[in-house]
Scaffold this motif. Structure first.
Motif, PDB file in Angstrom:
ATOM      1  N   GLY A  40       0.787  -1.228   0.000  1.00 63.14           N
ATOM      2  CA  GLY A  40       0.000   0.000   0.000  1.00 63.14           C
ATOM      3  C   GLY A  40       0.814   1.271   0.000  1.00 63.14           C
ATOM      4  N   VAL A  41       2.122   1.176   0.307  1.00 58.93           N
ATOM      5  CA  VAL A  41       2.989   2.353   0.273  1.00 58.93           C
ATOM      6  C   VAL A  41       3.468   2.543  -1.164  1.00 58.93           C
ATOM      7  N   PRO A  42       3.191   3.679  -1.789  1.00 60.25           N
ATOM      8  CA  PRO A  42       3.564   3.868  -3.197  1.00 60.25           C
ATOM      9  C   PRO A  42       5.071   3.999  -3.387  1.00 60.25           C
ATOM     10  N   ILE A  43       5.576   3.397  -4.458  1.00 64.62           N
ATOM     11  CA  ILE A  43       6.973   3.526  -4.857  1.00 64.62           C
ATOM     12  C   ILE A  43       6.994   4.255  -6.195  1.00 64.62           C
ATOM     13  N   TYR A  44       7.634   5.398  -6.233  1.00 60.36           N
ATOM     14  CA  TYR A  44       7.700   6.209  -7.438  1.00 60.36           C
ATOM     15  C   TYR A  44       9.065   6.003  -8.110  1.00 60.36           C
ATOM     16  N   TYR A  45       9.038   5.690  -9.398  1.00 60.38           N
ATOM     17  CA  TYR A  45      10.258   5.466 -10.152  1.00 60.38           C
ATOM     18  C   TYR A  45      10.497   6.629 -11.120  1.00 60.38           C
ATOM     19  N   ILE A  46      11.737   7.071 -11.180  1.00 65.53           N
ATOM     20  CA  ILE A  46      12.130   8.115 -12.128  1.00 65.53           C
ATOM     21  C   ILE A  46      13.203   7.518 -13.033  1.00 65.53           C
ATOM     22  N   ASP A  47      13.186   7.887 -14.299  1.00 67.96           N
ATOM     23  CA  ASP A  47      14.094   7.269 -15.262  1.00 67.96           C
ATOM     24  C   ASP A  47      15.562   7.548 -14.958  1.00 67.96           C
ATOM     25  N   GLU A  48      15.895   8.789 -14.652  1.00 63.48           N
ATOM     26  CA  GLU A  48      17.288   9.159 -14.458  1.00 63.48           C
ATOM     27  C   GLU A  48      17.454   9.991 -13.189  1.00 63.48           C
ATOM     28  N   ARG A  49      18.661   9.955 -12.608  1.00 63.33           N
ATOM     29  CA  ARG A  49      18.926  10.771 -11.418  1.00 63.33           C
ATOM     30  C   ARG A  49      18.846  12.260 -11.728  1.00 63.33           C
ATOM     31  N   ALA A  50      19.196  12.636 -12.958  1.00 63.03           N
ATOM     32  CA  ALA A  50      19.141  14.055 -13.329  1.00 63.03           C
ATOM     33  C   ALA A  50      17.724  14.591 -13.183  1.00 63.03           C
ATOM     34  N   ALA A  51      16.741  13.772 -13.575  1.00 65.19           N
ATOM     35  CA  ALA A  51      15.342  14.198 -13.427  1.00 65.19           C
ATOM     36  C   ALA A  51      14.966  14.297 -11.957  1.00 65.19           C
ATOM     37  N   ALA A  52      15.482  13.373 -11.143  1.00 69.18           N
ATOM     38  CA  ALA A  52      15.211  13.432  -9.707  1.00 69.18           C
ATOM     39  C   ALA A  52      15.820  14.679  -9.090  1.00 69.18           C
ATOM     40  N   ASN A  53      17.003  15.074  -9.548  1.00 68.43           N
ATOM     41  CA  ASN A  53      17.646  16.294  -9.035  1.00 68.43           C
ATOM     42  C   ASN A  53      16.757  17.516  -9.251  1.00 68.43           C
ATOM     43  N   LYS A  54      16.171  17.596 -10.445  1.00 72.39           N
ATOM     44  CA  LYS A  54      15.299  18.730 -10.749  1.00 72.39           C
ATOM     45  C   LYS A  54      14.036  18.684  -9.910  1.00 72.39           C
ATOM     46  N   LEU A  55      13.485  17.500  -9.718  1.00 73.42           N
ATOM     47  CA  LEU A  55      12.255  17.360  -8.940  1.00 73.42           C
ATOM     48  C   LEU A  55      12.478  17.711  -7.476  1.00 73.42           C
ATOM     49  N   LEU A  56      13.584  17.246  -6.909  1.00 73.14           N
ATOM     50  CA  LEU A  56      13.838  17.411  -5.484  1.00 73.14           C
ATOM     51  C   LEU A  56      14.474  18.751  -5.140  1.00 73.14           C
ATOM     52  N   GLY A  57      15.251  19.296  -6.075  1.00 75.53           N
ATOM     53  CA  GLY A  57      15.939  20.550  -5.793  1.00 75.53           C
ATOM     54  C   GLY A  57      17.282  20.365  -5.119  1.00 75.53           C
ATOM     55  N   PHE A  58      17.741  19.113  -5.010  1.00 79.83           N
ATOM     56  CA  PHE A  58      19.074  18.849  -4.481  1.00 79.83           C
ATOM     57  C   PHE A  58      19.624  17.598  -5.150  1.00 79.83           C
ATOM     58  N   GLU A  59      20.917  17.331  -4.923  1.00 74.75           N
ATOM     59  CA  GLU A  59      21.586  16.216  -5.583  1.00 74.75           C
ATOM     60  C   GLU A  59      21.071  14.885  -5.036  1.00 74.75           C
ATOM     61  N   PHE A  60      20.487  14.082  -5.901  1.00 74.86           N
ATOM     62  CA  PHE A  60      19.922  12.782  -5.524  1.00 74.86           C
ATOM     63  C   PHE A  60      20.992  11.722  -5.742  1.00 74.86           C
ATOM     64  N   HIS A  61      21.995  11.682  -4.856  1.00 74.02           N
ATOM     65  CA  HIS A  61      23.160  10.841  -5.100  1.00 74.02           C
ATOM     66  C   HIS A  61      23.122   9.511  -4.372  1.00 74.02           C
ATOM     67  N   GLN A  62      22.116   9.279  -3.506  1.00 74.51           N
ATOM     68  CA  GLN A  62      22.050   8.026  -2.769  1.00 74.51           C
ATOM     69  C   GLN A  62      21.146   6.985  -3.425  1.00 74.51           C
TER      70      GLN A  62
END
Length: 320
Positions: A40-62
């Protein structure tokens, strides 16, 4: 918010609830974390870390991020009321920090984001100047001092380079942690570095022992094995202090984990006197009688702290 496979796993195993998980489709090393995600806990997948960086506003390096829910904390008002009830029978004045923009204190809880100055203000401790060599170093100790650098953040590397470029009488000794990949490599590296340190310190020369700066890529994606190797490196580095046969005139440990391990493991400190600051935000302990070197000035210098020339200036102060 929890970032990184190990931290996310701890959150998922804790009593705290988890609202959602974010990772990338190509991520490796997070499989065990994902297996622990409750139904029941949603897992969201993003294609690339670069897209995650833009979404989060910080470096998604982990590679994986979890959003958890904290338990309800007492409000600030409740916390202050409890404090004054406990302190009402004690004498003396109390100093407090006032946050003028916190117009709704009941929403703050008891979590303060503050600097090290808050306990100083609450305790009514007066200002003292930055510590000098005369405040710290025993004149009767003619041995050199040792600086141990384990941190690998960019700020530490810049500070180390500033020290290396200086004209201070200090010997630079590299500790090659890459030898962890060799059989008995770290043991041999510790012996090599110790032999150099033991030659310089009794001659009155100070040394800076620093880990090799280029990146070490481990031949495994297993998180537990990676943590084990990291611990082996940290233990080997701090053992340079723990195995010193001579008492140095001072010790500086650069890095959060490094300074903690040097204090608790290598020096075996259980009680220390905080002498003050040698540079803004950089404290100095006087080690306790139970420690390996009682009464020694020990500078605790976290990795991502200080100006670019602070390591050099600390060395300059201590060496004289």
């Amino acid at each position: 918010m929890a970032e990184g496979a190990l931290v996310v796993e701890r959150l998922l195993r804790s009593p705290y609830g988890v609202d959602s998980i974010l990772t990338t489709r190509k991520e490796t090393g997070v499989e065990r974390s994902l297996e622990l995600v409750p139904e029941g806990v949603p897992i969201y997948y993003i294609d690339e870390r670069a897209a995650a960086n833009k979404l989060l506003g910080f470096e998604f390096h982990q590679g994986i991020l979890a959003l958890g829910r904290r338990v309800a904390l007492p409000t600030l008002t409740q916390g202050l009321e409890s404090f004054f009830e406990k302190e009402s029978s004690r004498s003396g004045n109390h100093s407090w920090v006032v946050l003028p923009d916190a117009t709704k204190p009941d929403n703050l809880g008891l979590a303060f984001r503050c600097a090290a100055a808050l306990p100083k203000v609450l305790g009514g401790v007066g200002d003292i100047p930055l510590l000098t060599r005369e405040d710290l170093v025993d004149r009767d100790n003619g041995n050199g001092g040792i600086i141990l650098v384990g941190s690998h953040v960019n700020k530490t590397t810049l500070q180390l380079e500033a020290l290396r470029r200086s004209d201070l009488p200090i010997e630079m000794i590299e500790f090659d942690q890459h030898r962890v990949l060799e059989e008995h490599g770290l043991e041999d590296e510790v012996s090599h570095v110790l032999a150099l340190v033991e030659a310089f310190l009794p001659a009155g020369k100070s040394v800076a022992v620093f880990t090799r700066r280029d990146r070490l890529d481990l031949p495994t994606a297993d998180r537990d094995r990676q943590l084990q190797i990291s611990t082996q490196i940290s233990d080997a580095l701090t053992s340079v202090i723990g195995k010193l046969p001579v008492r140095p005139s001072f010790i500086v440990a650069k890095g959060g984990i490094t300074s903690s391990d040097v204090g608790t493991k290598a020096l075996r400190v259980r009680k220390a006197l905080v002498k003050g600051q040698i540079r803004p935000g950089i404290p100095v302990w006087q080690t306790g009688e139970e420690s390996r070197f009682p009464g020694l000035p020990y500078v605790i210098f976290p990795g991502n702290v200080g100006a670019e020339d602070d390591l050099r200036r600390i060395a300059e102060t201590l060496i004289g």
